[in-house]
Structure formats: C-alpha cells, structure tokens
Design a protein around this motif. Structure first.
Motif, short mmCIF file in Angstrom:
data_model
loop_
_atom_site.label_atom_id
_atom_site.label_comp_id
_atom_site.label_asym_id
_atom_site.label_seq_id
_atom_site.Cartn_x
_atom_site.Cartn_y
_atom_site.Cartn_z
N LEU A 132 11.93 -6.64 -6.24
CA LEU A 132 11.26 -5.36 -6.34
C LEU A 132 9.76 -5.50 -6.24
O LEU A 132 9.07 -4.65 -5.68
N ALA A 133 9.22 -6.59 -6.81
CA ALA A 133 7.77 -6.81 -6.77
C ALA A 133 7.30 -7.07 -5.34
O ALA A 133 6.19 -6.68 -4.97
N HIS A 134 8.12 -7.74 -4.53
CA HIS A 134 7.77 -7.90 -3.12
C HIS A 134 7.54 -6.53 -2.48
O HIS A 134 6.55 -6.32 -1.76
N ALA A 135 8.46 -5.62 -2.74
CA ALA A 135 8.36 -4.28 -2.15
C ALA A 135 7.15 -3.53 -2.70
O ALA A 135 6.46 -2.83 -1.96
N ILE A 136 6.86 -3.69 -4.00
CA ILE A 136 5.70 -3.03 -4.59
C ILE A 136 4.42 -3.55 -3.95
O ILE A 136 3.49 -2.78 -3.64
N GLY A 137 4.33 -4.87 -3.74
CA GLY A 137 3.16 -5.43 -3.08
C GLY A 137 2.99 -4.89 -1.67
O GLY A 137 1.87 -4.60 -1.22
N LEU A 138 4.10 -4.73 -0.94
CA LEU A 138 4.03 -4.16 0.41
C LEU A 138 3.56 -2.72 0.37
O LEU A 138 2.83 -2.27 1.28
N ILE A 139 3.94 -1.96 -0.66
CA ILE A 139 3.49 -0.57 -0.77
C ILE A 139 1.98 -0.51 -0.94
O ILE A 139 1.29 0.31 -0.33
N TYR A 140 1.43 -1.40 -1.77
CA TYR A 140 -0.02 -1.41 -1.98
C TYR A 140 -0.79 -1.86 -0.75
O TYR A 140 -1.98 -1.58 -0.62
N LEU A 141 -0.12 -2.53 0.16
CA LEU A 141 -0.77 -2.98 1.39
C LEU A 141 -0.52 -2.04 2.56
O LEU A 141 -1.45 -1.71 3.32
N PHE A 142 0.74 -1.59 2.72
CA PHE A 142 1.12 -0.83 3.91
C PHE A 142 1.73 0.53 3.60
O PHE A 142 2.22 1.20 4.51
N GLY A 143 1.75 0.94 2.33
CA GLY A 143 2.29 2.25 1.98
C GLY A 143 1.36 3.38 2.40
O GLY A 143 0.37 3.18 3.11
N ASN A 144 1.67 4.59 1.95
CA ASN A 144 0.87 5.76 2.35
C ASN A 144 -0.59 5.62 1.95
O ASN A 144 -1.49 6.12 2.64
N LYS A 145 -0.86 4.98 0.81
CA LYS A 145 -2.23 4.76 0.34
C LYS A 145 -2.56 3.27 0.33
O LYS A 145 -3.41 2.82 -0.44
N GLY A 146 -1.92 2.50 1.17
CA GLY A 146 -2.13 1.07 1.20
C GLY A 146 -3.47 0.68 1.81
O GLY A 146 -4.11 1.48 2.51
N LEU A 147 -3.89 -0.55 1.54
CA LEU A 147 -5.18 -1.01 2.05
C LEU A 147 -5.25 -0.96 3.57
O LEU A 147 -6.22 -0.48 4.15
N PHE A 148 -4.21 -1.45 4.23
CA PHE A 148 -4.24 -1.47 5.69
C PHE A 148 -3.98 -0.08 6.27
O PHE A 148 -4.51 0.26 7.33
N THR A 149 -3.18 0.72 5.59
CA THR A 149 -2.88 2.06 6.08
C THR A 149 -4.12 2.94 6.07
O THR A 149 -4.31 3.77 6.97
N THR A 150 -4.97 2.76 5.06
CA THR A 150 -6.19 3.56 4.95
C THR A 150 -7.40 2.92 5.63
O THR A 150 -8.51 3.42 5.50
N GLY A 151 -7.18 1.80 6.30
CA GLY A 151 -8.27 1.17 7.03
C GLY A 151 -9.16 0.28 6.22
O GLY A 151 -10.31 0.04 6.59
N PHE A 152 -8.67 -0.21 5.09
CA PHE A 152 -9.41 -1.18 4.28
C PHE A 152 -10.80 -0.64 3.96
O PHE A 152 -11.82 -1.26 4.26
N PHE A 153 -10.82 0.56 3.34
CA PHE A 153 -12.07 1.22 2.92
C PHE A 153 -12.97 1.55 4.10
O PHE A 153 -14.20 1.56 3.99
N GLY A 154 -12.36 1.82 5.25
CA GLY A 154 -13.15 2.19 6.42
C GLY A 154 -13.69 1.03 7.22
O GLY A 154 -14.34 1.23 8.24
N LEU A 155 -13.41 -0.18 6.76
CA LEU A 155 -13.90 -1.36 7.49
C LEU A 155 -13.07 -1.65 8.73
O LEU A 155 -13.55 -2.29 9.66
N LEU A 156 -11.82 -1.19 8.74
CA LEU A 156 -10.91 -1.43 9.86
C LEU A 156 -10.29 -0.10 10.27
O LEU A 156 -10.24 0.85 9.48
N PRO A 157 -9.79 -0.02 11.50
CA PRO A 157 -9.05 1.19 11.87
C PRO A 157 -7.75 1.29 11.09
O PRO A 157 -7.14 0.27 10.76
N PRO A 158 -7.32 2.50 10.76
CA PRO A 158 -6.06 2.67 10.02
C PRO A 158 -4.90 2.01 10.75
O PRO A 158 -4.79 2.07 11.98
N PHE A 159 -4.03 1.37 9.97
CA PHE A 159 -2.90 0.61 10.55
C PHE A 159 -1.63 0.99 9.79
O PHE A 159 -1.38 0.50 8.70
N ASP A 160 -0.86 1.90 10.35
CA ASP A 160 0.36 2.39 9.70
C ASP A 160 1.57 1.77 10.39
O ASP A 160 1.81 2.00 11.58
N ILE A 161 2.35 0.99 9.65
CA ILE A 161 3.52 0.32 10.23
C ILE A 161 4.81 1.10 9.98
O ILE A 161 5.88 0.65 10.40
#
Length: 590
Positions: A132-161
C-alpha cells in the motif's frame, strides 16, 4: 540328533537370518513429532480450504446451489472483466519487473561497475515497504496533485501518466515484485561457470551471441522461477489495486468488496477460487521446471570474475542508477509527505501526522500490535519451520510421511494471502463442523479473534520460503554427525542441540528476520481476520486511505519501514562475525 557344522552352515545359506530394525524409544519420539507436524500442516494449510470451496457452492443462507455462483460470476460482465483485468496487469507487471530485475542483477554479478554494495541495498529496499505504501508514494509523485503531475512547482512541464487504473497498478506491482526478481536472478547469474565464457572468448564469439547461447541458457530456470513468482505476487496482491486502482477492478479488490462491503461470503469464496486457480497452475509449472533443472556448476567449475569493460560498466551503472533513484524517490515521497503540513502546497516541517488520535485505524496501539504479532510470528514460525525441516531431512523411517510433509510445506507458496485469510474465517469462525451430515463441535473455534490466529496465518502464509531455507541449511550438514551420534548412543535431541542448531544459527536468524519483516508489511492475509480489539498497522493504512487521511497513512508506512530496516540492521550487527565463528566451530566438530 545333533547337527553337524557343515549342515548348519548349509542351513544358514538356505535360510538366512532376517535382520530386523528394532524401533527404539527415540524412533517413537521422532515419529510422534512427525505426526504432530503433519497434523499442524494439515490444519494450517489444507483443511481451511475445504469449507471455503464448499461455501462457493452455497448461497448467502448456506443452502446448496451447486455451480450457480460460478455461473453468475461468468455471466456478470463487471465481475468477469475483473478477471481479465487481473491477468493483464499481472502479465504487464511481471514483464516489467523481470526485465528490470534481470538488468539490475546482471549489473551486480556480470559487470565491474562501481557502487555494487549500495545498489544491492537499494535493490532490496522495496521489501521493507508495505505494498500500500508503494501506491501511496506513487500518488504523491504522479497522482492528481503529485509532484510530476503539477510540474514540480512550475520547474518542469506537467507530466500526467494517468496513474489511477492499469498504469498505476502495473507500476506499483512492478515496484513490489522487483526485489524478488533481483534476488532470484542474481543467485542464478552468480552460479555460471567462467570456463564457458573463456571458451567463447577463445572462439571469438560476438558478445551478443555469447549472451544468447551461454548466459540466457545458464539462467533459464532462474528466469522462469522469477516469472512465476512475480506473476503470482502481482496477480494476488491487494494493496496496490486498493489504493491506485480507481475504477479498474481486479479479483483481489472484488473479494474485499464482496466480503467487507456487501457481506456476501459466498461470492467472495467463489472469486477466491478464481484467484486461486492461476496461482496453483503457476506453482505446478514452476515445480515441473525445477525438477528438470540440472546442475550448471560442477566441482571443477570456475567462478566468474567480471573484467572491466568501461562502456558496459557505465551503461549498467546508468541503468541501475535510474532504477535505484526511482525506488528512492518513491520512498522519499512517503517520508516527506509524512513530515510536511499539506502536500504539495505547504512544505513546512511538522510531526502532526504522527499524532494518530485524530484519525481512525488504531494509531500507535495498532503499531505496537503489529510489532507484537511480527515478533510472535518470528519466534513461533522459526521454531515450527526448523523443527519440521529437521524431521523431514534428518528423520528416520516413515519416508512417505516425510515426503507428504515436504509437499504440504510447499503448498502455501501457491496460496494467495486473501484466499488464506478468507479460508481461515470459514474454518475457525464456524462453531461446528458438518462431516457427512454429522455436526461436531469445532475445537479450534476459540482461536478466532485472537492474536494466535493472526500469528498462525502469517506463519503459514510465509512458511514455504523459510522451510526451503531451513532444508538447504540442513542438507549442508554432513550426515556423519547423526551416524556417529547414533553409534555412540547419543540421543538425537542432544545431537540436535549441540551440533545441528549451532551450525544452522545464521539460517535460523535469516528465517526469523524474514518472518518478522513480512508480518509487519503484509495486509492481504490478515485483513479479514483481525478483530476490532487488535488493530494492526498495515490494516490502519487501509482504513486511513479509505477515510482520505493519506498523510497519516504515509506516516504509519514510514514507521513500518523504519522498524523493518532497524530489525534488519540489528540482524546484520548480530551476525557480523557469526559466519566466521560458525565455520571455525564446524572445523572443530569435524
């Protein structure tokens, strides 16, 4: 009338004396212990499956309906789709984890790249993280409000998988299965005879052809085992689909919904049978493959020593670095989310998520219950496993019963955790047994709802790997120890205590650590069994995730990971010089 010596010797030749083995008191003790071991394995492995399979042929009221539940399942589109979904994500996860695991293991064993020690540690890190923790970590990275999904605070283009669905399940299961594949394949790759590669070099065989004609054939059995193990884990896992599955249903979540959500135990049992069949088939195929395996390393074999090849070494370093960074990134996301106020908007440090009083799940009581359960599982599981392995490997007589015990000990490897847990509900929670129309009182009913049944379920769930570890260690001990002891009329239990046990201490500690770590992170086997008075940490993560308390769930996951790693470090500290002392003791004993 007297008999002459000649006629006497003639009679001896015609009618030789029959030498009969006298069964001693020690033989009877060992046979009694073997019978108890058989009863234990039957009760823990086989008998609970009977009422579960029987329930799949009954309706909600317990009336016999034959194949009606199976017909309903196969004719219900949503339920049938779950089966195909499970097959598809299991195959995709298996391919991804085995390919990455092979590359990682190849780099560790066949190249001279730098940092192998660090990569070995990072490669096994997912073993200490609950699925379950694997999935939770993926949510924080690639979920709706994840780091990569939101573009890493604007430093990168949004990346929604598109995490929620088959993509998220495949990524999570691959992360969960990856260390299993690495361990199996690294072992297989480390056993190849270096003379084969020397011959290929002498014949100027191209590297690609050497890989296809030497490397792959030498590890094909290990590769097949890795495929079967990863497929079984991905096919039966409950944690990852529960968190990131979304509307993409699989068999494991269907069982949970039918039993917990709708209290439909009959349909839950029916789906459990569908979950059980492919894993049993994979287990049988794996056993067939292992029987055909021949020794690839002989007494004249030369261990393979990789030579520096800068291009290959740096390529493998880059691949291992990318995989290790992804593993660390997921783990770091779990830890970071547990110590910041609001992810990903306010990263001010805080420990408020570790105050579990405001959320459900049991809090620190659940955490301490999990430590107790894991400790009991390690103690009693190790004792049971090693005792049964000793009786099977070193026992005398009753060969058929010893083979039966070996077979029973390998069955749990094919039992999904959800199926085992649900089977225990049907077997131990029923106050009476219906045997041929005769109602008998269930003498094991008192175990239900106690810590004992949780420990028993965990012991059986992880029994096979520990049993095979114990039998491997016992096979390495020279049988002459037992023969000499028997000739000197030393009781077998004294030989066991003075010789066998000291020689097997490293393996025993390995088994105990395996039991403890897996009992801490498992969820599928105990999610149906834990009583309200005994909340558990892994189950608390499920409850907090259901309630939307993701950050506290990450905090509980962090506690589990830190505890598991701490126990592993304690094991390393205790065994740092044990191997040398054991070898010295072995030499003195000889």
């Amino acid at each position: 009338m007297t008999t002459s010596p000649a006629s006497s010797s003639l009679g001896d030749r015609l009618f030789p004396l029959q030498v009969r083995h006298v069964i001693t008191r020690e033989d009877w003790i060992m046979r009694l212990m073997l019978a108890i071991a058989t009863l234990f394995l039957l009760t823990g492995v086989v008998l609970p499956l009977v009422p579960m399979i029987q329930r799949s042929f009954q309706d909600a009221e317990g009336n016999w309906v034959g194949w009606a539940n199976y017909a309903r399942y196969l004719t219900t589109p949503s339920l049938l789709v779950s089966f195909t979904n499970t097959i598809s994500v299991a195959i995709a996860s298996t391919l991804l984890s085995v390919i990455l695991g092979f590359l990682y293991a190849y780099a560790l064993t066949r190249t001279a790249m730098r940092g192998k020690g660090i990569f070995r540690i990072l490669g096994t890190l997912p073993l200490f993280i609950p699925p379950l923790a694997h999935a939770i970590g993926l949510i924080y990275l690639f979920g709706n409000k994840g780091l990569f999904t939101t573009g890493f605070f604007g430093l990168l283009p949004p990346f929604d998988i598109g995490l929620y669905g088959p993509v998220g399940i495949t990524l999570g299961e691959a992360l969960y299965c990856f260390p299993q594949a690495v361990v199996i394949l690294a072992t297989a790759l480390s056993l190849t005879d270096a003379r084969l590669y020397e011959a290929a070099d002498v014949m100027r065989t191209p590297p690609l052809r050497t890989f296809l004609t030497v490397t792959l054939p030498s590890v094909k059995y290990g590769l097949m085992s890795a495929i079967f193990v990863c497929f079984t884990l991905a096919f039966t896992d409950f944690g990852v689909p529960k968190v990131v599955g979304g509307n993409f249903n699989v068999l494991a979540t269907d069982i949970y919904k039918q039993v917990i959500g709708q209290q439909n135990f009959s349909m839950g049992a029916t789906i459990s049978v569908f979950l059980l069949l492919p894993t049993v088939l994979a287990f049988i195929l794996d056993r067939i493959v292992q029987r055909r395996q021949t020794a690839m390393v002989s007494a004249k074999s030369v261990p393979y020593q990789p030579k520096p090849k800068p291009a290959l070494d740096w390529l493998m370093f880059a691949i291992c670095g990318a995989i290790a960074c992804f593993v660390l990134l997921v783990f770091a996301a779990i830890v970071l989310a547990s110590i910041v106020k609001v992810w990903p908007y306010n990263f001010e440090p805080t420990l408020r998520h570790y105050n579990f009083n405001a959320v459900g799940g049991g809090g620190y009581a659940a955490y301490w219950n999990s430590i107790r359960m894991s400790l009991y599982t390690a103690i009693f599981g190790t004792a049971a496993v090693f005792a049964i392995a000793y009786l099977v490997e070193k026992g005398k007589g009753l060969k058929g019963l010893r083979l039966a015990n070996y077979f029973l000990a390998t069955i749990p490897l094919a039992l999904p955790g959800l199926v085992l847990g649900l089977a225990y509900v049907f077997f131990f929670n029923n106050p009476t047994w219906n045997i041929g129309g005769l109602l008998l009182r269930n003498p094991l009913n008192w175990l239900y709802g106690t810590m004992a049944i949780l420990v028993l379920c965990n012991v059986i769930h992880f029994f096979t790997v520990c049993f095979l570890t114990a039998t491997t260690a016992l096979k390495q001990i020279d049988p002459e120890f037992e023969s000499v002891s028997a000739s000197m009329r030393v009781p077998f239990y004294k030989t066991f205590w003075r010789v066998t046990l000291p020689l097997c201490v490293p393996a025993i500690l390995d088994i105990g650590i395996y039991f403890f770590v897996n009992a801490m992170v498992t969820i599928s086997a105990i999610v149906f069994l834990y009583p309200p008075t005994l909340p558990l940490a892994a189950v608390a993560i499920v409850n907090m995730d259901d309630a939307g308390d993701i950050a506290p769930a990450a905090a509980m996951s962090t506690l589990i990971v830190v505890t598991s790693i701490g126990v592993r470090l304690l094991y390393w500290f205790l065994t740092r010089g044990l191997q040398t002392r054991t070898q010295a003791w072995r030499s003195q004993a000889r």
